[in-house]
Design a protein around this motif. Structure first.
Motif, PDB file in Angstrom:
ATOM      1  N   ASN A  44       0.785  -1.237   0.000  1.00 30.27           N
ATOM      2  CA  ASN A  44       0.000   0.000   0.000  1.00 30.27           C
ATOM      3  C   ASN A  44       0.823   1.296   0.000  1.00 30.27           C
ATOM      4  N   GLY A  45       2.124   1.209   0.187  1.00 22.12           N
ATOM      5  CA  GLY A  45       2.970   2.402   0.096  1.00 22.12           C
ATOM      6  C   GLY A  45       2.859   3.072  -1.265  1.00 22.12           C
ATOM      7  N   LEU A  46       2.519   2.301  -2.276  1.00 23.87           N
ATOM      8  CA  LEU A  46       2.426   2.863  -3.632  1.00 23.87           C
ATOM      9  C   LEU A  46       1.246   3.835  -3.762  1.00 23.87           C
ATOM     10  N   LEU A  47       0.294   3.760  -2.847  1.00 29.76           N
ATOM     11  CA  LEU A  47      -0.864   4.654  -2.963  1.00 29.76           C
ATOM     12  C   LEU A  47      -0.467   6.123  -2.804  1.00 29.76           C
ATOM     13  N   TYR A  48       0.588   6.360  -2.032  1.00 33.47           N
ATOM     14  CA  TYR A  48       1.017   7.755  -1.808  1.00 33.47           C
ATOM     15  C   TYR A  48       1.454   8.424  -3.121  1.00 33.47           C
ATOM     16  N   PRO A  49       2.443   7.883  -3.862  1.00 32.31           N
ATOM     17  CA  PRO A  49       2.786   8.543  -5.130  1.00 32.31           C
ATOM     18  C   PRO A  49       1.652   8.471  -6.149  1.00 32.31           C
ATOM     19  N   LEU A  50       0.867   7.385  -6.127  1.00 28.86           N
ATOM     20  CA  LEU A  50      -0.242   7.297  -7.085  1.00 28.86           C
ATOM     21  C   LEU A  50      -1.233   8.447  -6.878  1.00 28.86           C
ATOM     22  N   ARG A  51      -1.574   8.699  -5.631  1.00 29.89           N
ATOM     23  CA  ARG A  51      -2.547   9.777  -5.351  1.00 29.89           C
ATOM     24  C   ARG A  51      -1.943  11.147  -5.629  1.00 29.89           C
ATOM     25  N   ASN A  52      -0.671  11.306  -5.288  1.00 30.16           N
ATOM     26  CA  ASN A  52       0.015  12.585  -5.555  1.00 30.16           C
ATOM     27  C   ASN A  52       0.032  12.916  -7.030  1.00 30.16           C
TER      28      ASN A  52
END
Ligand code: 13P
Ligand code: SF4
Length: 304
Positions: free
Chosen positions: A235-243
């Motif tokens: 789920n760490g990937l959600l941060y750059p994806l949302r950004n």
């Protein structure tokens, strides 16, 4: 020290030390924000090879820092948390691979970068989740042993014209995702496009609209016209994806997709690594020279 102050101190020290901070896409948001570069395993390996910096601070897990040390023996490679390991990498050792190779004469070994340096040294070529199919296809032999991730191997086997032999290893984070959980998430978000990582089980990948490495997922979501996405990876990937996609809705497929090793590194650890120039990851020269052959051979192959 408040986080803003710590961020600034890290940036100042990075300059003083002629360092570069590389962070994997699964790292904590504040660690991704302080990094010079973020990326997937392949992208970070390439960056490690290209940087003019004298010091690489690797915010990721142990095998990633080892790969940087293999590629850049003259640089100091710091891993802010020495205890950040990878249980998948721990499913294989040089000894266990040597025993399997003895049973399979003439069969080349393709090893996922999520592995110890000693195992890379016993392999013919490495791969990452971004190039596994191209790497296997680049080999002339009809049978290939892929280690250590059986899910990545099965994903690859379906896309190549070769026989793929598996190693019984997996990422416990991706492998815990079940078909039922994905079907539930799809029912909750019926219009979402499902993007999955190849470390997921085959029955999960069967439900996906796209299968990509973490950087591949970032590119896919950015380029897609769809407005909603379900993300089947750590789920760490959600941060750059949302950004990077403020107009799109990005959903996790399960709140259980969290790698504790990837979450160990905090800003304080990055600062301490730069202050003390420790802990250092250094691969011994005899292992490094052999492992470098497998890594360099991989870097000559394009992304899938
Ligand atoms: P990639 O970012 O290369 O897709 O790797 C995923 C992973 O599990 C790294 O630990
Ligand atoms: Fe290893 Fe899986 Fe964590 Fe990646 S996400 S570091 S493969 S345990």
């Amino acid at each position: 020290m408040d986080p803003k102050e710590m961020h600034q101190k890290i940036r100042d020290l990075t300059r003083e030390r002629r360092a570069v901070i590389l962070a994997h896409n699964y790292q904590r948001p504040e660690v991704q924000d302080v990094a010079d570069m973020t990326g997937d395993s392949l992208g970070l390996s390439i960056q490690a090879g290209r940087t003019p910096a004298e010091v690489i601070v690797f915010c990721g897990v142990h095998f990633m820092a080892e790969t940087a040390s293999i590629i850049c023996p003259d640089k100091t490679v710091l891993l802010p948390r020495m205890d950040a390991g990878c249980p998948m990498a721990d499913t294989i050792t040089a000894e266990s691979l040597k025993r399997r190779k003895a049973e399979l004469p003439g069969v080349p070994v393709v090893t996922y970068v999520n592995s110890p340096a000693e195992v890379k040294a016993e392999s013919d070529i490495c791969c990452t989740s971004a190039n596994a199919v191209s790497v296997v296809q680049s080999l002339p032999e009809p049978r290939v042993l892929m280690t250590p991730d059986k899910n990545l191997a099965q994903y690859t086997a379906r896309r190549v014209t070769k026989e793929i032999l598996l190693w019984e290893g997996q990422c416990n984070i991706h492998d815990r995702l079940t078909r039922d959980r994905v079907l539930k998430a799809k029912a909750e978000h019926p219009h979402a496009v499902l993007v999955a990582h190849p470390e997921c089980r085959p029955e999960v990948l069967d439900l996906a609209d796209a299968i990509r490495s973490t950087t591949g997922m970032l590119a896919y979501v950015k380029e897609s016209d769809a407005k909603e996405f379900l993300i089947a990876t750590e789920n760490g990937l959600l941060y750059p994806l949302r950004n990077q996609n403020p107009g799109k809705a990005i959903y996790e497929v399960s709140h259980e997709m969290v790698c504790p090793n990837m979450k160990l590194t905090r800003l304080g650890d990055v600062l301490s690594a730069l202050e003390t120039m420790a802990p250092v990851v250094k691969v011994s020269e005899d292992i490094r020279v052999k492992a470098l052959k497998a890594v360099t051979r991989m870097l000559d192959v394009k992304r899938d």
